[in-house]
Structures are given as structure tokens and as C-alpha cells.
Scaffold this active site. Structure first.
Site, short mmCIF file in Angstrom:
data_model
loop_
_atom_site.label_atom_id
_atom_site.label_comp_id
_atom_site.label_asym_id
_atom_site.label_seq_id
_atom_site.Cartn_x
_atom_site.Cartn_y
_atom_site.Cartn_z
CG ASP A 1 33.62 63.57 -37.70
OD1 ASP A 1 34.25 63.28 -36.67
OD2 ASP A 1 32.58 63.01 -38.05
CG ASP A 2 37.25 61.33 -36.20
OD1 ASP A 2 36.64 61.95 -35.33
OD2 ASP A 2 37.20 60.09 -36.32
CG HIS B 1 34.50 59.74 -38.80
ND1 HIS B 1 34.30 58.41 -39.12
CD2 HIS B 1 34.32 59.83 -37.45
CE1 HIS B 1 34.01 57.73 -38.00
NE2 HIS B 1 34.02 58.57 -36.99
CG HIS C 1 26.99 61.34 -33.90
ND1 HIS C 1 28.33 61.28 -33.58
CD2 HIS C 1 26.48 60.10 -33.66
CE1 HIS C 1 28.62 60.05 -33.16
NE2 HIS C 1 27.52 59.32 -33.21
CB CYS D 1 31.64 62.20 -33.01
SG CYS D 1 32.86 61.43 -34.06
CE LYS E 1 36.56 59.34 -32.76
NZ LYS E 1 35.88 59.06 -34.04
CB SER F 1 31.08 53.42 -51.49
OG SER F 1 30.48 54.10 -50.40
CE LYS G 1 29.50 63.09 -36.50
NZ LYS G 1 30.75 62.29 -36.47
CG ASP H 1 34.22 65.75 -34.16
OD1 ASP H 1 35.36 65.52 -34.61
OD2 ASP H 1 33.29 64.92 -34.22
CG ASN H 2 37.01 63.63 -32.30
OD1 ASN H 2 35.80 63.47 -32.43
ND2 ASN H 2 37.89 63.08 -33.12
NE ARG I 1 30.52 66.14 -34.69
CZ ARG I 1 30.63 66.48 -35.97
NH1 ARG I 1 29.64 67.06 -36.59
NH2 ARG I 1 31.75 66.23 -36.63
#
Ligand code: CA
Length: 478
Positions: free
Chosen positions: A37-38, A234, A135, A77, A314, A166, A133, A292-293, A81
């Protein structure tokens, strides 16, 4: 009693053959689709990265084919996908934006009219799973278990915090009022529909879950399909302390964290590859890997990714938005260690998987835009898989076409652009004036393709609020 002895031994042989046949595993390959991802074009070893170590991905690359001109069908994203999950340009069915994070919306998600790669492979007798993921919509009607996946471990949104303690503040921190990314990134982890406690760093956990899936189904009679969908690297930038230490030599803290995230992704892929090998499944598993990108380098959600030598990032239809690290590996079937330079696209995964599974798509379903890549990657077919590839952003704010080495674009309020990628991979020299006939041909082809597309059925702040450019506000309402 020779006759009886003969009969007995014949029967024994017959029983052995029949029972052996019954116990035989289905000889169709497992299919493993790994998506980052990214991830930047130049942020893995096999693409030339020097500061990030990805030995497992490099090993995967050496075991198969690296597609130098591998594309995705959108440069953010969820639409990207939706494209490879269905094998169709996602604008054909209105999935052109990231869905909003809203579990009450029956609109913001992969339209129920569409069938997925998991639907197709499950119908063909595969066990299907998703780790990571989704999405493709937060409403229960869009849940992976209802979209062809027998098994699901992961999260429904577009991202997730990596460290359990976090509090990932991604777009909220950037001051975008009303943005729900914070809730989305803190949504629970699920096993099918059941909430599970968060334990340990997420990319590591996803690797453990994918490994467990590979082990669990190692001796099944049925082959399996696993969609291993990372949210790494990402945002938010969070990594395991021990992995951060390995990259202490990177001075920039954000790039150091990004490097640790990519290395953790690589480590998790390495676990899965080791599990395939230790259970004797590697030779009968077809693996795809891509991002994905392109990497978001400088804009909102930037993660310090690097797309060089490509221009853009992106959210763009420049190569840096849509051309991604892209691997296909099937030992013994696809030659090892080579590169393939004809343009291919993530939409090809579904038809390639169906062909490998020796199943045909239901003729009543809409036509696919991807093609079976196997004859091309094996060298049986020397021609190009695609005469042209197309892109459209934001319901028509930007278009691009790739034909051979030509790349035509019309974006926002800018004049048309034409690049010769053979001599200008970085898309620096617009040659529209020198080749008006090519520009006109590709503009016409883009317009014709566009007539086969639908208007977006849902609209959400484009690019997740990534890019602020002329024309975007218009398409971001309501
Ligand atoms: Ca992405």
C-alpha cells in the site's frame, strides 16, 4: 489357485489405484496475491533501492518475472483494489473514489452487482481467504465474507494503526475537519465478523496470520486463494523498535520509519514464502506482488516514498502514480529471474488466476478488461497483452492512455500531453506538437473508452484529501 491369486492381486492393485486417485490433491495451483500500500516504485531492492533491504521480495523477484511496466488501474487505494478484485476498470461500475468510512452506507463500497476474484475462485472449488486491508465498504453488506472470501482476518477500512498502544492520527492531525480517518485507523481488527484483540505490530501480525493460513491449508485436497493485503507502508508511520534499530543509519526519522515498515512487510512475506517451501507448496503456488498505487512523496499522507526515475506520485496519472513494482512467480511454469517489459496491469490478475485454475468466467457476467498473462510471461505469445491501457481520475478530471511507448494525458485544466516513454521515462518532454496525429488518435481512443464508463456512484474527498489541485473541489461535493 492361480486365478484367485491373480484376481486378488488385481483387486488390490485396483483398490490402490482408485484410493490413490481419490487421495490425490487437486493439481491446480494455489494463488497468492500480495499487495503493498503506497509503496514507492524505487523502495524495494529488486527495483534498485539502496537504503531499504528487501531480501525476501528480491528472492521472490528472482523466482519469477519482474514486470517493468506493471500498472494499476487507479492511483489511490480503493478504486485500484476494486479494479483488480473484479478484473474490470472500476469506473465501469462507478467505483472511482475512496469510500467514506461509514458502516451505515450501502453506497460507499464495491457495488454488489460486481463479482470478485474470490467469488470466481470459490465457485471453481478454491478455499478463499483475505488477510489485511479491505477498503471496499464498511457496511455489513460489503463484508469480505459476503464478497467471496471464506476466511477473513484484518480490518475493513483504508488503513490501520500499526502499534496497539498508538493513537494513529493521520488526516485529523492535518486539520481536515470532519475527516474520519482517525476512527477508520482505530477500527477493530476482525476475524470474520468477530472483534479480536490487538497484539503486537500489525504488519508482523498480518504475516503471522497469512503464514497460519498457508500452513492450515497445506494438505487440503482443494487449492486455495489468499489475498494478502497489506496497509504498509501507508501512513501512519509506525514501526517495531527492533526494526527501527536496523535502519539507524538513515538520518531522517520519517524515512527511517518508512524503511523499517517496508522491511517488516518484507519479513512477513518471507515468513509466508518459508511456510510455502517447508510444506512443499511453493512449486504449486502462483504468486503476484505489486503496490496498489505509487508512493505519496510530497503531498498529504506523504510517507517519504521514492518513485524515481518516474515522475509524479499517488493521485497522479503520471507514471509515478500508476506504475508500480510488479512481480509474478510460478516456479516451473514462468521462467525465473527475467523481466517482462510489455505493459501489464493489475486487472490481469483475475483472468490469469482463473486460467491457472482452469475455470471459465460465467458468460453472463460482464466482460473483463484484463487478460490471462501466462502465455505472455512464458513466451508462448510474443505480442503485447494490451493494445492500450486507460486511466480516468475523479469522474473525468484527468485521463491517460498508454499505447506502445506513447503516453498521452489530459489532466485538469492543463493542455494535452504526450510523452515517448522509450526515450523519456520521466515524462519531461511534451511532444504533442511534434506528433499531433498520435495525440489526436489517443485523445479519440480515450474519449471512446470513456463512453463505456459510468458516472461515480459515490464521491468522497478525492485522494483522501491528498491533493489540492484545480478542479478537485468541484468533484469532491457533496
Ligand atoms: Ca494505497
Amino acid at each position: 489357485m492361480p486365478l484367485l491369486r491373480l484376481s486378488a492381486s488385481f483387486l488390490l492393485a485396483l483398490v490402490t489405484v482408485v484410493s490413490g486417485f481419490a487421495a490425490n490433491r487437486d493439481d491446480r495451483p494455489n494463488i497468492l496475491l500480495i499487495v503493498a500500500d503506497d509503496l514507492g516504485y524505487n523502495d524495494v531492492g529488486f527495483q534498485g533501492a539502496r537504503d531499504i533491504l528487501t531480501p525476501n521480495l528480491d528472492r521472490l523477484a528472482a523466482s519469477g518475472v519482474r514486470c517493468t511496466d506493471g500498472y494499476v488501474s487507479y492511483s489511490v487505494c480503493s478504486p485500484s483494489r476494486a479494479g483488480f478484485l473484479t478484473g474490470r476498470y472500476q469506473q465501469r461500475f462507478g467505483h472511482e473514489f475512496n469510500p467514506k468510512w461509514d458502516a451505515t452506507s450501502t453506497t460507499h463500497g464495491l457495488p454488489l452487482s460486481q463479482t470478485t476474484i474470490a467469488d470466481g475462485l470459490r465457485a471453481a472449488g478454491y478455499t478463499t481467504g483475505l488477510v489485511g486491508k479491505w477498503h471496499q465498504g464498511a457496511h455489513p453488506q460489503f463484508h469480505p465474507n459476503r464478497r467471496g472470501f471464506d476466511e477473513f482476518f484484518g480490518f475493513l477500512g483504508g488503513g490501520h494503526r500499526y502499534l496497539p498502544d498508538s493513537h494513529a492520527e493521520v488526516e485529523v492531525a492535518a486539520g481536515k475537519k470532519g475527516n474520519t480517518a482517525d476512527a477508520e485507523h482505530n477500527a477493530p481488527l476482525l476475524r470474520n465478523a468477530t472483534v479480536v484483540p490487538e497484539e503486537g505490530e500489525l504488519t508482523t501480525r498480518l504475516g503471522q496470520e497469512a503464514t497460519a493460513s498457508v500452513m492450515r491449508h497445506a494438505h487440503d485436497a482443494k487449492p486455495w486463494f489468499l489475498y494478502f493485503a497489506f496497509n504498509a507502508p501507508h501512513n501512519p508511520l509506525e514501526a517495531r523498535p527492533d526494526m527501527l534499530k536496523k535502519f539507524a543509519g538513515i538520518a531522517d526519522e520519517r524515512r527511517r520509519t518508512y524503511a523499517a515498515m517496508v522491511a517488516t512487510l518484507d519479513e512477513s512475506i518471507g515468513r509466508v514464502l518459508a511456510a510455502l517451501e517447508s510444506t512443499g507448496q511453493r512449486e504449486r503456488t502462483l504468486i503476484f506482488f505489486f503496490s496498489d498505487n505509487g508512493g505519496p512523496m510530497t503531498k498529504r499522507n506523504a510517507n517519504t516514498s521514492v518513485n524515481t526515475p518516474l515522475r509524479g506520485q499517488k493521485g497522479d496519472v503520471f507514471e509515478g502514480g500508476i506504475r508500480v513494482p510488479f512481480l509474478v512467480s510460478w516456479p516451473g511454469k514462468i521462467p525465473a529471474g527475467g523481466t517482462y517489459s510489455q505493459p501489464v496491469i493489475s486487472l490481469d490478475v483475475l483472468p490469469t488466476a482463473l486460467a491457472a485454475a482452469r475455470t471459465k468466467r460465467d458468460a453472463k457476467l460482464p466482460a473483463l478488461d484484463g487478460v490471462d498473462l501466462l502465455p505472455y510471461l512464458t513466451g508462448a505469445n510474443k505480442s503485447a497483452p494490451h493494445a492500450r491501457l486507460f486511466w480516468r481520475m475523479d469522474g473525468g478530471e484527468a485521463f491517460a492512455v498508454r499505447e506502445g511507448n506513447w503516453k498521452w494525458m489530459r489532466t485538469y485544466s492543463n493542455p494535452p500531453e504526450l510523452y515517448d516513454l522509450a526515450t523519456d521515462l520521466a515524462e519531461k518532454k511534451n511532444v504533442v506538437a511534434a506528433h499531433p496525429e498520435v495525440a489526436a488518435r489517443l485523445a479519440a481512443a480515450s474519449a471512446e473508452w470513456n463512453r463505456g464508463l459510468a458516472a461515480p456512484i459515490f464521491v468522497n474527498n478525492p485522494f483522501g484529501g491528498l491533493i489540492n489541485r484545480t478542479g478537485l473541489e468541484k468533484s469532491s461535493a457533496p
